[in-house]
Enzyme design. Sequence first.
Site, mmCIF file in Angstrom:
data_model
loop_
_atom_site.group_PDB
_atom_site.id
_atom_site.type_symbol
_atom_site.label_atom_id
_atom_site.label_comp_id
_atom_site.label_asym_id
_atom_site.label_seq_id
_atom_site.Cartn_x
_atom_site.Cartn_y
_atom_site.Cartn_z
ATOM 1 N N SER A 41 3.751 -4.892 0.212
ATOM 2 C CA SER A 41 3.737 -5.237 1.634
ATOM 3 C C SER A 41 4.474 -6.543 1.894
ATOM 4 O O SER A 41 5.211 -6.683 2.880
ATOM 5 C CB SER A 41 2.297 -5.342 2.135
ATOM 6 O OG SER A 41 1.643 -4.107 2.038
ATOM 7 N N LEU B 85 8.596 1.418 -4.764
ATOM 8 C CA LEU B 85 7.472 2.170 -5.332
ATOM 9 C C LEU B 85 6.230 1.299 -5.253
ATOM 10 O O LEU B 85 6.066 0.350 -6.009
ATOM 11 C CB LEU B 85 7.769 2.558 -6.783
ATOM 12 C CG LEU B 85 9.108 3.246 -7.054
ATOM 13 C CD1 LEU B 85 9.220 3.636 -8.517
ATOM 14 C CD2 LEU B 85 9.309 4.459 -6.143
ATOM 15 N N GLU C 98 -10.669 -10.288 -10.129
ATOM 16 C CA GLU C 98 -10.870 -8.914 -9.686
ATOM 17 C C GLU C 98 -12.350 -8.531 -9.842
ATOM 18 O O GLU C 98 -13.105 -9.197 -10.544
ATOM 19 C CB GLU C 98 -10.012 -7.968 -10.528
ATOM 20 C CG GLU C 98 -8.521 -8.241 -10.471
ATOM 21 C CD GLU C 98 -7.894 -7.841 -9.156
ATOM 22 O OE1 GLU C 98 -8.543 -7.092 -8.381
ATOM 23 O OE2 GLU C 98 -6.757 -8.281 -8.880
ATOM 24 N N ARG D 285 0.492 6.346 -2.299
ATOM 25 C CA ARG D 285 -0.473 7.413 -2.583
ATOM 26 C C ARG D 285 -0.876 8.151 -1.325
ATOM 27 O O ARG D 285 -1.054 9.366 -1.334
ATOM 28 C CB ARG D 285 -1.715 6.818 -3.255
ATOM 29 C CG ARG D 285 -1.475 6.324 -4.671
ATOM 30 C CD ARG D 285 -2.744 5.739 -5.252
ATOM 31 N NE ARG D 285 -2.559 5.240 -6.605
ATOM 32 C CZ ARG D 285 -3.472 4.586 -7.294
ATOM 33 N NH1 ARG D 285 -4.663 4.354 -6.753
ATOM 34 N NH2 ARG D 285 -3.215 4.170 -8.514
ATOM 35 N N VAL E 59 1.597 -6.789 -3.121
ATOM 36 C CA VAL E 59 2.955 -7.283 -3.378
ATOM 37 C C VAL E 59 3.985 -6.489 -2.590
ATOM 38 O O VAL E 59 4.881 -7.063 -1.962
ATOM 39 C CB VAL E 59 3.267 -7.237 -4.887
ATOM 40 C CG1 VAL E 59 4.715 -7.664 -5.150
ATOM 41 C CG2 VAL E 59 2.312 -8.131 -5.665
ATOM 42 N N LYS F 212 2.018 -10.968 -21.074
ATOM 43 C CA LYS F 212 3.019 -11.960 -20.681
ATOM 44 C C LYS F 212 3.565 -12.706 -21.896
ATOM 45 O O LYS F 212 4.759 -13.036 -21.952
ATOM 46 C CB LYS F 212 2.396 -12.931 -19.673
ATOM 47 C CG LYS F 212 2.020 -12.263 -18.362
ATOM 48 C CD LYS F 212 1.191 -13.172 -17.476
ATOM 49 C CE LYS F 212 0.805 -12.481 -16.176
ATOM 50 N NZ LYS F 212 -0.095 -13.305 -15.340
ATOM 51 N N CYS G 34 3.122 -0.046 -2.126
ATOM 52 C CA CYS G 34 3.093 -0.869 -0.917
ATOM 53 C C CYS G 34 1.716 -1.500 -0.764
ATOM 54 O O CYS G 34 1.113 -1.482 0.313
ATOM 55 C CB CYS G 34 3.440 -0.027 0.312
ATOM 56 S SG CYS G 34 3.876 -1.012 1.769
ATOM 57 N N GLY H 161 -11.587 -14.850 -4.501
ATOM 58 C CA GLY H 161 -10.505 -13.882 -4.608
ATOM 59 C C GLY H 161 -9.572 -14.101 -5.776
ATOM 60 O O GLY H 161 -8.548 -13.411 -5.894
#
Length: 441
Positions: free
Chosen positions: A17, A10, A192, A46, A15, A207, A12, A189
Amino acid sequence: MTSPVRLALLGCGTVGSEVVRLLHTQAADLAARIGAPLEIAGIAVRRVGRDRGDLPVDPALFTTDPLGLIKRDDVDVVVEVVGGIEPARSWLVEALRAGKSVVTANKALLAEDGAALHDAAAEGGADLYYEASVAGAIPLLRPLRESLHGDRINRVTGIVNGTTNFILSAMDATGAGFAEALDEATELGYAEADPTADVEGFDAAAKAAILASLAFHTRVTAADVHREGITEVTVADMASAKAMGCTIKLLCIAARGTDAAGGETVSVRVHPAMIPLTHPLASVGDAFNAVFVEAEAAGQLMFYGRGAGGAPTASAVLGDVVAVARNRLAGAYAASESAYADLSVRPMGEALTRYHISLDVVDRPGVLQAVAGVFARHDVSIATVRQGPAGGGPAGRGEDADLVIVTHVAPDAALAATVGELRGLDIVRSVASVLRVEGGA
């Protein structure tokens, strides 16, 4: 070799990919470790027609119907790397109740409603693994869940967000302000376009809830975690930390304690704090993560590495896939969770900590005595006091002065009340900054 173990993937994106690539490049080794090959039954996305470059996967495997994919009879394991609460929760509950093991990296869902997933796993007799949800590729949750299961963990202190650690490390190393360091993190990078989840501590709080749940055999949610971000950390705070032989980190801290009646509790919090340069976490720089565990028999342990990124996170996902696939072939599954302790979560006001308080005060006789009286009224002991002219300029009667106070350990509520009263004194021009101090005497 037996029949293949078939996976429903679920998501792609970054992560997902990498999961596909690792499944392709390491297919033979993974099959040897499991005792059966891994095959992708389908990938829910999607947009089916999106260009995914040279991803080694048959385009016919893509679908926009994740629930339909999960319900297929030929799916054995569901791997979720979409994120978010809904519809991911509904998908995973459906899979687990149907006896299909789940591997997920979804920290937000686990922290908000991990109970629903664990209950569904127990109901369906399926595995629920989520190593990738905290600290990327660092082997952390499995040691807490399995290796240290025979020990008693008393405290977990960690740097679990790479973006904030990069920003604070840059501020410490270069003297840059928060905004400048955030801009650099964005350009590289690490941050975000909307960094709110990172810099305001939401990511780290999720976490922290997962870590506390595992360490203390208690269901802890993100709502139980006291959370503060790093947006108020200043250049002056960094300079003050250096003067004390410290640095500033965004820490998640989960610790055992006792309440007023002597009952055992847990405290879970996320906030920036000064830590001594001698502490193992002080040297964790750049976008790295590290978690420091203190256990009764094992003593002090530290887990360190890259806590984010497509490849590191995919590595953790595949490690879980191997574990659940082997369990499936053996006709077994791991215990869903250990929440027998069911400890209450102590409010932040009862947490024991230390404060570093920087005051801009009127420079005249009796000021220090008046300030010390406020601390005494709240039963807070002062460890050190440093006084000097405001801004480091020449001293002079009638001018403002800087007063930096570090306390001994006290309940957070008493420390907060002390700061509140200080703000109301006419001799205090301003409370320039308040930071907690951890990891020292």
